[in-house]
Every structure is written in structure tokens, then in C-alpha cells.
Design a protein around this motif. Structure first.
Motif, mmCIF file in Angstrom:
data_model
loop_
_atom_site.group_PDB
_atom_site.id
_atom_site.type_symbol
_atom_site.label_atom_id
_atom_site.label_comp_id
_atom_site.label_asym_id
_atom_site.label_seq_id
_atom_site.Cartn_x
_atom_site.Cartn_y
_atom_site.Cartn_z
ATOM 1 N N LEU A 6 0.749 -1.367 0.173
ATOM 2 C CA LEU A 6 0.072 -0.371 -0.084
ATOM 3 C C LEU A 6 0.303 1.593 0.081
ATOM 4 C CD1 LEU A 6 -2.923 1.212 0.460
ATOM 5 C CD2 LEU A 6 -2.570 1.541 2.720
ATOM 6 N N CYS A 7 0.815 2.174 -1.336
ATOM 7 C CA CYS A 7 1.137 3.519 -1.495
ATOM 8 C C CYS A 7 0.859 4.502 -0.445
ATOM 9 C CB CYS A 7 2.496 3.848 -2.887
ATOM 10 S SG CYS A 7 2.862 2.345 -3.203
ATOM 11 N N VAL A 8 1.823 4.555 0.308
ATOM 12 C CA VAL A 8 0.546 6.517 0.982
ATOM 13 C C VAL A 8 1.647 7.658 0.639
ATOM 14 C CG1 VAL A 8 0.188 6.923 2.629
ATOM 15 C CG2 VAL A 8 0.225 5.198 3.073
ATOM 16 N N VAL A 9 0.527 8.460 0.171
ATOM 17 C CA VAL A 9 0.457 9.848 -0.050
ATOM 18 C C VAL A 9 0.716 10.450 0.755
ATOM 19 C CG1 VAL A 9 1.805 11.308 -2.105
ATOM 20 C CG2 VAL A 9 1.951 9.048 -2.617
ATOM 21 N N VAL A 10 1.146 11.878 1.049
ATOM 22 C CA VAL A 10 0.726 12.541 2.487
ATOM 23 C C VAL A 10 0.787 13.844 1.037
ATOM 24 C CG1 VAL A 10 -0.365 13.952 4.612
ATOM 25 C CG2 VAL A 10 1.583 11.111 3.906
ATOM 26 N N LEU A 11 -0.745 14.803 1.177
ATOM 27 C CA LEU A 11 -0.464 16.078 0.549
ATOM 28 C C LEU A 11 -1.196 17.363 1.278
ATOM 29 C CD1 LEU A 11 -3.074 14.769 -2.617
ATOM 30 C CD2 LEU A 11 -1.160 14.580 -2.935
ATOM 31 N N TYR A 12 -0.426 18.296 1.184
ATOM 32 C CA TYR A 12 -1.085 19.146 1.536
ATOM 33 C C TYR A 12 -0.997 20.772 0.586
ATOM 34 C CZ TYR A 12 -1.669 22.972 4.605
ATOM 35 O OH TYR A 12 -1.762 24.328 5.634
ATOM 36 N N LYS A 13 -2.360 21.280 0.241
ATOM 37 C CA LYS A 13 -2.140 22.262 -0.455
ATOM 38 C C LYS A 13 -1.599 21.807 -2.152
ATOM 39 C CE LYS A 13 -2.529 26.158 2.681
ATOM 40 N NZ LYS A 13 -2.360 27.706 3.597
ATOM 41 N N MET A 14 -1.980 20.982 -2.457
ATOM 42 C CA MET A 14 -2.028 20.714 -3.869
ATOM 43 C C MET A 14 -2.223 19.443 -4.149
ATOM 44 S SD MET A 14 2.377 18.328 -4.454
ATOM 45 C CE MET A 14 3.192 19.993 -4.958
ATOM 46 N N PRO A 45 -6.810 22.927 2.813
ATOM 47 C CA PRO A 45 -8.340 22.545 2.769
ATOM 48 C C PRO A 45 -9.485 22.602 2.688
ATOM 49 C CG PRO A 45 -6.409 24.541 3.279
ATOM 50 C CD PRO A 45 -5.807 23.228 2.566
ATOM 51 N N LEU A 46 -8.750 22.439 1.238
ATOM 52 C CA LEU A 46 -9.845 22.203 -0.229
ATOM 53 C C LEU A 46 -9.968 20.836 -0.576
ATOM 54 C CD1 LEU A 46 -10.495 25.342 -2.123
ATOM 55 C CD2 LEU A 46 -11.927 24.808 0.304
ATOM 56 N N ALA A 47 -10.701 20.058 -0.888
ATOM 57 C CA ALA A 47 -10.620 18.398 -1.012
ATOM 58 C C ALA A 47 -9.925 19.089 -2.851
ATOM 59 C CB ALA A 47 -11.923 17.532 -1.205
ATOM 60 N N ASP A 48 -9.628 18.204 -3.378
ATOM 61 C CA ASP A 48 -9.330 17.948 -4.641
ATOM 62 C C ASP A 48 -10.114 17.220 -5.468
ATOM 63 O OD1 ASP A 48 -7.664 16.983 -7.619
ATOM 64 O OD2 ASP A 48 -6.015 16.549 -5.774
ATOM 65 N N VAL A 49 -10.537 18.594 -6.288
ATOM 66 C CA VAL A 49 -12.024 17.826 -7.321
ATOM 67 C C VAL A 49 -11.450 17.571 -8.999
ATOM 68 C CG1 VAL A 49 -13.043 19.516 -6.742
ATOM 69 C CG2 VAL A 49 -11.635 19.729 -7.925
ATOM 70 N N GLY A 50 -10.437 17.042 -8.595
ATOM 71 C CA GLY A 50 -9.837 16.180 -10.196
ATOM 72 C C GLY A 50 -9.121 15.168 -9.789
ATOM 73 N N CYS A 62 -8.673 14.955 4.929
ATOM 74 C CA CYS A 62 -8.541 15.629 6.170
ATOM 75 C C CYS A 62 -8.629 17.695 6.347
ATOM 76 C CB CYS A 62 -7.658 15.086 7.227
ATOM 77 S SG CYS A 62 -7.631 15.971 8.776
ATOM 78 N N PRO A 63 -9.140 18.248 6.240
ATOM 79 C CA PRO A 63 -9.182 19.702 6.082
ATOM 80 C C PRO A 63 -8.726 20.736 7.594
ATOM 81 C CG PRO A 63 -11.677 19.198 6.163
ATOM 82 C CD PRO A 63 -10.723 17.670 6.249
ATOM 83 N N GLY A 64 -8.841 19.790 8.576
ATOM 84 C CA GLY A 64 -8.360 20.007 9.968
ATOM 85 C C GLY A 64 -6.628 20.141 10.222
ATOM 86 N N ASN A 65 -6.059 19.688 8.633
ATOM 87 C CA ASN A 65 -4.654 19.306 8.714
ATOM 88 C C ASN A 65 -3.634 17.802 10.229
ATOM 89 O OD1 ASN A 65 -2.592 18.748 8.219
ATOM 90 N ND2 ASN A 65 -1.795 21.289 8.341
#
Length: 274
Positions: A6-14, A45-50, A62-65
Motif C-alpha cells: 500500500l503506497c501512502v502519499v500525504v498531500l498539503y495544498k497540492m 483545506p479544500l478537497a481535490d476535485v480532479g 482531512c481539512p483540519g490538517n
């Protein structure tokens, strides 16, 4: 031996389609002899729509970061639930080589006694980042495709591959240490549940590092997070405590000299020591 990861990628404002680590890894799935799935934990803060172009991933917003630790722990629980034997941790902007995923599969198959795998990681300027000796500067990379004592080296989060059962046995990441020192705390947890070595892969990654920032105001904001995480660290033995004080003090002095600002020393005394 069949391998599932399972590959895990953590995003923040990207957005996911701009993540260097995800895109390079996603392209490699069909070229490796393993079952691979993706768990994307988005702290933006906002979910990825793409996400429609990646229908085969598991996405959690998780918008609460809640930070890296909560993201990696959530992924490990998902891996355990879905029967994945391995969890491969990544951040959003590590640049991965073309053979990255296959090198893990090969190493896992050829080293059944190892439970922790890590790549070599350099900064964009070619200076070494991981693994590094804990107490003395290391000028050259370690020889790859060998095991090394986990007590003596620093290994960063991105690229770390851990047996899921071991991850859960260790108790996972300390979620109070949400960014800086998260990897150090986790490695010490592994050490204290009996892990003695990690296997160093031959692949090499390139990492963006926030300490390359030059704007004094951004450095101050980043240091606030650094100090808060350092204050929340737990110490597993005296050597761990001494090394942590050395890290925090040396980083504080370095930033003070670099920016010619006493802000960092003030934070060290008022927010860390007292």
C-alpha cells in the motif's frame, strides 16, 4: 514470494495530479511484479476535485490538517484491514527514480528477514539527507543493498517501507509530533519493539527540504512548527534525549546566525526549554 504494497502519499495544498512522488510511482505500477494500491491522505483545506483520472485510489480528505503521523497511522490501519503486508510512506514532492517501485519488490523478495526498507535520499543540491549518521557528518552515501543498524542512523519518512504488522505492533506514529521529528520518533519506536536493522536500497530519491528557504519570515513560521513538535517528543532513553537536545539547539543557533535574528533563540528559551 508474492508482494503486496500500500503506497501512502500525504498531500498539503497540492493537487494529486501535481504530486511528483505520486505521478512517478503511479506510472511504475504496471512494470513491477506486485499488487500495489494507493492511499492518498489530503491535509489541504479544500478537497481535490480532479481525482476522476485516478479512479483506482483510496482518497481521504482531512481539512483540519492532522499532520503526517495521523495520515500514516490511518493508512496503516487501512493496510491491515485490506490485507496489505507492506506500507510504503511518501510525501508529495519527493522525486522518485524510474526503478523505484521495482527495487522495493526485488529487495522484499530477496530479503525475507528484513521488515524495514529505505532508499538513499539527496537534496536538490546533491547533499545527503538520508540515511545519515546520528552523531557525525557523513560525506558519502552508504553502500546500498546492505543492512545497517537502526540505532546509529537517521532515516526520513519519505520512501520508508515497513511491514504492516510491525507498524501496528510499534504503535505507529506519535500524532502529537505531527511534522518535525515524526520520523525520528517512529524509528525509535521500531527500535524499542526489537527491530535492529533496516535494508538500504540502491535507488536514490531527490527531496525538497524546507531548510533551503531564505525568507526570514517564512523561516520563523516554519521554526514555530519545529519547536512545537520538538516539545511534544517523547524520549525512550537517555541517548535519545541527548541527541534531541543537540538537534534542537544546533538548528536554533544555525538559524540565528543565518538570519541575524534573535527570534529563534527567544523561541528556544520561551517555548521549548520553559
Amino acid at each position: 514470494m508474492a508482494v503486496n504494497i500500500l503506497c501512502v502519499v500525504v498531500l498539503y495544498k497540492m493537487q494529486l495530479n501535481r504530486s511528483a512522488s505520486f505521478l512517478s510511482l503511479y506510472r511504475q505500477v504496471g512494470d513491477c511484479d506486485a499488487t500495489v494500491d494507493f492511499f492518498i491522505y489530503d491535509n489541504s483545506p479544500l478537497a481535490d476535485v480532479g481525482l476522476s483520472e485516478f479512479p483506482d485510489i483510496h482518497y481521504f480528505h482531512c481539512p483540519g490538517n492532522t499532520g503526517l503521523g495521523a495520515a500514516y497511522n490511518a493508512a496503516a490501519r487501512y493496510a491491515e484491514e485490506k490485507g496489505f503486508d507492506w506500507v510504503l510512506l511518501l510525501d508529495q514532492d519527493t522525486v522518485l527514480p524510474d526503478n523505484f517501485l521495482q527495487s522495493y519488490v526485488k529487495a522484499i523478495q530477496e530479503n525475507p528477514g528484513s521488515q524495514v526498507f529505505a532508499p538513499r535520499v539527496s537534496l536538490s543540491g546533491k547533499s545527503l539527507l538520508s540515511p545519515m549518521k546520528r552523531w557525525r557528518k557523513q560525506a558519502t552515501h552508504l553502500v546500498a543493498e546492505k543492512t545497517y543498524p537502526i540505532r546509529q542512523y537517521l532515516v526520513i519518512n519519505s520512501g520508508l517501507c515497513v511491514k504492516t504488522s510491525l507498524f501496528m505492533q510499534s504503535g505507529g506514529y506519535d500524532e502529537k509530533v505531527w511534522l518535525d521529528f515524526a520520523d525520528m520518533q517512529f524509528i525509535r519506536k521500531l527500535l524499542h519493539v526489537g527491530v535492529r536493522c533496516f535494508y538500504l536500497l540502491s535507488c536514490e530519491c531527490m527531496q525538497h527540504f524546507s531548510n533551503l528557504e531564505t525568507d526570514p519570515e517564512k523561516l520563523k513560521q516554519r521554526f514555530d512548527i519545529y519547536i512545537a513538535c520538538a516539545r511534544n517528543c517523547e524520549y525512550y532513553d537517555m541517548a535519545d534525549w541527548i541527541f534531541r537536545q543537540y538537534c534542537v539547539l544546533s538548528h536554533t543557533i544555525g538559524l540565528t546566525i543565518r538570519t541575524r535574528s534573535v527570534y529563534f533563540l527567544k523561541c528556544f528559551f520561551t517555548r521549548y526549554l520553559f
